[in-house]
Design a protein around this motif. Structure first.
Motif, PDB file in Angstrom:
ATOM      1  N   LEU A  67       0.813  -1.215   0.000  1.00 32.85           N
ATOM      2  CA  LEU A  67       0.000   0.000   0.000  1.00 32.85           C
ATOM      3  C   LEU A  67       0.851   1.271   0.000  1.00 32.85           C
ATOM      4  CD1 LEU A  67      -2.638  -1.410   2.381  1.00 32.85           C
ATOM      5  CD2 LEU A  67      -3.164  -0.454   0.173  1.00 32.85           C
ATOM      6  N   SER A  68       2.016   1.224   0.657  1.00 33.38           N
ATOM      7  CA  SER A  68       2.884   2.405   0.648  1.00 33.38           C
ATOM      8  C   SER A  68       3.410   2.679  -0.752  1.00 33.38           C
ATOM      9  CB  SER A  68       4.064   2.198   1.587  1.00 33.38           C
ATOM     10  OG  SER A  68       3.639   2.224   2.904  1.00 33.38           O
ATOM     11  N   ASN A  69       3.740   1.617  -1.478  1.00 30.15           N
ATOM     12  CA  ASN A  69       4.228   1.804  -2.847  1.00 30.15           C
ATOM     13  C   ASN A  69       3.137   2.407  -3.711  1.00 30.15           C
ATOM     14  OD1 ASN A  69       6.279   0.309  -1.744  1.00 30.15           O
ATOM     15  ND2 ASN A  69       5.713  -1.562  -2.784  1.00 30.15           N
ATOM     16  N   ASN A  70       1.921   1.895  -3.553  1.00 31.32           N
ATOM     17  CA  ASN A  70       0.778   2.437  -4.293  1.00 31.32           C
ATOM     18  C   ASN A  70       0.645   3.924  -4.022  1.00 31.32           C
ATOM     19  OD1 ASN A  70      -1.650  -0.303  -4.119  1.00 31.32           O
ATOM     20  ND2 ASN A  70       0.295  -0.119  -5.137  1.00 31.32           N
ATOM     21  N   PHE A  71       0.773   4.288  -2.758  1.00 31.62           N
ATOM     22  CA  PHE A  71       0.607   5.683  -2.337  1.00 31.62           C
ATOM     23  C   PHE A  71       1.625   6.565  -3.068  1.00 31.62           C
ATOM     24  CE2 PHE A  71      -0.445   8.201   1.798  1.00 31.62           C
ATOM     25  CZ  PHE A  71      -0.920   9.247   1.022  1.00 31.62           C
ATOM     26  N   GLY A  72       2.875   6.126  -3.050  1.00 40.29           N
ATOM     27  CA  GLY A  72       3.930   6.924  -3.673  1.00 40.29           C
ATOM     28  C   GLY A  72       3.694   7.119  -5.154  1.00 40.29           C
ATOM     29  N   TYR A  73       3.339   6.061  -5.827  1.00 46.21           N
ATOM     30  CA  TYR A  73       3.149   6.166  -7.274  1.00 46.21           C
ATOM     31  C   TYR A  73       1.924   7.009  -7.611  1.00 46.21           C
ATOM     32  CZ  TYR A  73       2.370   4.911 -12.081  1.00 46.21           C
ATOM     33  OH  TYR A  73       2.146   4.981 -13.430  1.00 46.21           O
ATOM     34  N   ALA A  74       0.832   6.808  -6.863  1.00 41.44           N
ATOM     35  CA  ALA A  74      -0.378   7.596  -7.115  1.00 41.44           C
ATOM     36  C   ALA A  74      -0.094   9.078  -6.901  1.00 41.44           C
ATOM     37  CB  ALA A  74      -1.506   7.136  -6.195  1.00 41.44           C
ATOM     38  N   LEU A  75       0.659   9.377  -5.847  1.00 37.72           N
ATOM     39  CA  LEU A  75       0.992  10.770  -5.536  1.00 37.72           C
ATOM     40  C   LEU A  75       1.788  11.418  -6.670  1.00 37.72           C
ATOM     41  CD1 LEU A  75       0.329  11.885  -2.628  1.00 37.72           C
ATOM     42  CD2 LEU A  75       2.764  11.855  -2.257  1.00 37.72           C
ATOM     43  N   THR A  76       2.744  10.655  -7.226  1.00 38.14           N
ATOM     44  CA  THR A  76       3.590  11.205  -8.281  1.00 38.14           C
ATOM     45  C   THR A  76       2.788  11.501  -9.535  1.00 38.14           C
ATOM     46  OG1 THR A  76       5.296   9.773  -7.399  1.00 38.14           O
ATOM     47  CG2 THR A  76       5.764  10.855  -9.472  1.00 38.14           C
ATOM     48  N   VAL A  77       1.944  10.553  -9.932  1.00 36.01           N
ATOM     49  CA  VAL A  77       1.189  10.771 -11.170  1.00 36.01           C
ATOM     50  C   VAL A  77       0.162  11.885 -10.983  1.00 36.01           C
ATOM     51  CG1 VAL A  77      -0.301   9.689 -12.886  1.00 36.01           C
ATOM     52  CG2 VAL A  77       1.595   8.442 -11.944  1.00 36.01           C
ATOM     53  N   GLU A  78      -0.390  11.991  -9.760  1.00 34.18           N
ATOM     54  CA  GLU A  78      -1.310  13.100  -9.496  1.00 34.18           C
ATOM     55  C   GLU A  78      -0.587  14.439  -9.605  1.00 34.18           C
ATOM     56  OE1 GLU A  78      -2.783  11.833  -5.754  1.00 34.18           O
ATOM     57  OE2 GLU A  78      -3.989  10.295  -6.721  1.00 34.18           O
TER      58      GLU A  78
END
Lengths: 368, 224
Positions: A67-78
């Motif tokens: 879930l932390s990895n998901n968070f980081g990637y979602a944040l970057t693309v946003e």
């Protein structure tokens, strides 16, 4: 002088990590880590996929807390595409990320004690609690480990009231478990003798070598990206950053215990504040349905989150096509290994194992 | 907390007048890679910025040139990021692997290429200033072939030493996965299945590559 090959198939290397160790008697006088046994060129795979599909692959980086990895990637693309996240989704993200942090820290402490020779008892105590959180992950995301739960500007499924009640109950019960865990471990004489003054890392060396996460904070450097960047909505919660004094293995163990307590505080506040509402921005629903139509504007973004291992950074360059032109992961597990040799020099070979355990690496992320 | 790029530009122009740079998308492009260490050292030590933490080093391939990108933060002042980038020419293309039948003549002996012989762009290494660059520069060399001069341990990070080419470059050709081994072809033909000639040629090339690899096997196992 004796040169031995440690790993890649060794239970205490937490995966397929190899190091060549030079020994004089039992003392270590040289150590070189060797990488690449789990290398699958994650970055090239991602550069051939639409943005939304990469989310699935980020789960496989640090597979203990996807879930932390998901968070980081979602944040970057946003950041790259300028997407907004609804209020409720922000809270759900924080709740899930903090639960993942608890899962990670508790598993790490268990495995570290396993490396010490406390054979499986502390690990099974830790896994009993971890299992409860994983059951919740399964109920919410449909998967225990490879969650694939975040999406751009939101999350994929809502937390129901029943889920929230389960989390609430878990938070209430957790301190009792931690006290039991600590009563067995924190002042345990064997643990203290094996961990104190072993693998000392000074604050300056750690900063210069780019060490992040609990390892850095155990050396007394106050740097937590949740406080520094205040990404998501971390500025709304009241929590402290536990710091160590010496920077030895014991400090790294104890900083993690204290971080679990702080995570519980954040969870408690998030559960009382969470509002009703949308879990995904309506405009962004199309990204899930038609991933190939999502084309972020030309540009680049570097997003980072405080993953339980350290600073997890994503560097994404868009050229206006459905696939990223360049996608890079700054993996904390890899960079935290820069100082492994320095920490191990002059120690015994048995201590090298526990120093490696206290850095907390996951090979899915180190080798990518 | 973000540091505006104009502020850094102003400060650099005043303190390091010889360095040429220009802003590119919220970052500074340093025209001559040789100037990178003095810019990094200045940013690290100037009390105004104190960028003591190099978060990420990575490369990127923009077809005409390669880029090395640095993300700097300050742990002491809790600010950042400052993004530095340098561009280097790409003077050689990735060599296709010997299994790629059509590109290489079957049986032609190709020794493992010496790392030092590759003529790609060179960037001065930042390891003496920031130790966190140590593994990341090795990774960028491995995947892009950017050579970091002055790196204490300039080896590949993930791939094995004999590996040819740099897999994240846009012109990298993946090895042909649709190759059968000679024994497989014999097995198929024994059961009356017709195998196209192209496949047979590929199998021969693969066999030859295997023999070459055996002949070139180093006597001593390599040290980590």
């Amino acid at each position: 002088m004796l040169e031995i090959n440690f790993g890649p198939q060794h239970p205490s290397t937490h995966g397929v990590f190899r190091m060549t160790v030079q020994l004089e008697g039992e003392k270590i006088c040289g150590l070189k880590p060797v990488f690449g046994y789990l290398h699958r060129n994650h970055e090239q795979i991602a550069e051939n996929l639409p943005y939304a599909a990469i989310m699935t692959y980020t789960d496989r980086l640090d597979y203990v807390n996807a879930l932390s990895n998901n968070f980081g990637y979602a944040l970057t693309v946003e950041k790259l595409a300028g997407l907004e996240v609804p209020e409720r989704a922000q809270y759900i993200r924080i709740i899930m990320a903090e639960l993942a942090r608890i899962v990670n820290h508790i598993a790490v402490i268990g495995f570290m004690l396993n490396d010490l020779g406390a054979f499986f008892t502390p690990l099974l105590y830790a896994f009993r609690e971890r299992e409860r959180i994983l059951d919740l992950f399964e109920a919410v995301t449909g998967s225990r480990l490879m969650n694939n739960y975040f999406c751009f500007s939101g999350v994929k499924r809502d937390l129901t009231d029943a889920n929230l009640a389960v989390i609430k109950k878990m938070i209430l019960k957790f301190p009792a478990f931690l006290e039991e865990f600590e009563a067995l471990l924190t002042k345990n004489e064997i643990l203290c003798m094996r961990c104190q003054n072993i693998g000392i890392l000074s604050g300056e060396t750690a900063t210069n070598a780019g060490i992040t996460g609990p390892v850095l904070r155990a050396s007394g450097v106050n740097y937590d990206i949740r406080k520094v960047d205040r990404y998501g909505i971390y500025d709304r919660f009241d929590f402290k950053i536990p710091l160590g004094q010496k920077g030895d293995v014991y400090d790294r163990f104890y900083v993690r215990v204290l971080e679990i307590r702080e995570s519980l505080k954040i969870l408690d506040q998030a559960l009382t504040q969470i509002p009703q509402g949308e879990i995904i921005n309506k405009k962004s629903l199309s990204i899930l349905k038609m991933p190939r139509n999502f084309k972020p504007p030309v540009g680049e973004a570097y997003g980072r989150v405080e993953s339980p291992k350290g600073e997890l950074g994503f560097y994404v360059v868009s050229d206006g096509t459905p696939q990223p032109w360049r996608y890079h992961v700054r993996a904390p597990s890899l960079i935290n290994l820069t100082v492994l040799e320095e920490m191990c020099l002059g120690q015994k070979i048995a201590d090298a194992i526990i120093i490696l355990g206290s850095i907390d690496i996951v090979l899915g992320e180190t080798d990518r | 907390m973000n540091i505006p790029i104009e502020e850094i530009k102003k400060e650099l122009e005043a303190r390091l007048p010889d360095v040429k740079f220009r802003p590119v998308r919220d970052s500074l492009l340093i025209e001559d890679p040789e100037d990178l260490p003095q810019v990094a050292l200045f940013l690290k030590e100037s009390p105004k910025f104190l960028l003591d933490y190099l978060s990420s080093v990575t490369g990127a391939d923009y077809l005409d040139y390669l880029e090395s990108v640095y993300h700097l933060y300050s742990m002491a002042k809790k600010q950042g990021p400052v993004v530095l980038r340098v561009r280097v020419t790409k003077s050689h293309t990735a060599v296709p692997s010997p299994i790629n039948g059509s590109k290489t003549e079957a049986g032609a002996v190709q020794g493992p290429r010496d790392i030092k012989k590759i003529k790609a762009g060179k960037v001065p290494s930042l390891v003496s200033i920031y130790r966190s660059a140590e593994l990341q520069e090795r990774e960028a060399f491995d995947t892009f072939g950017i050579i970091y001069e002055g790196h204490p341990d300039p080896r590949r990070l993930f791939m094995w030493e004999e590996f040819q080419g740099h897999p994240l470059r846009k012109d990298y050709q993946q090895e042909d996965t649709e190759v059968l081994e000679t024994t497989d072809i014999a097995w198929l033909e024994a059961r009356g299945i017709k195998v196209p000639d192209e496949m047979k040629e590929k199998a021969k090339a693969l066999h030859a590559a295997g023999l070459r690899a055996l002949a070139q096997k180093p006597e001593k196992p390599r040290a980590g």
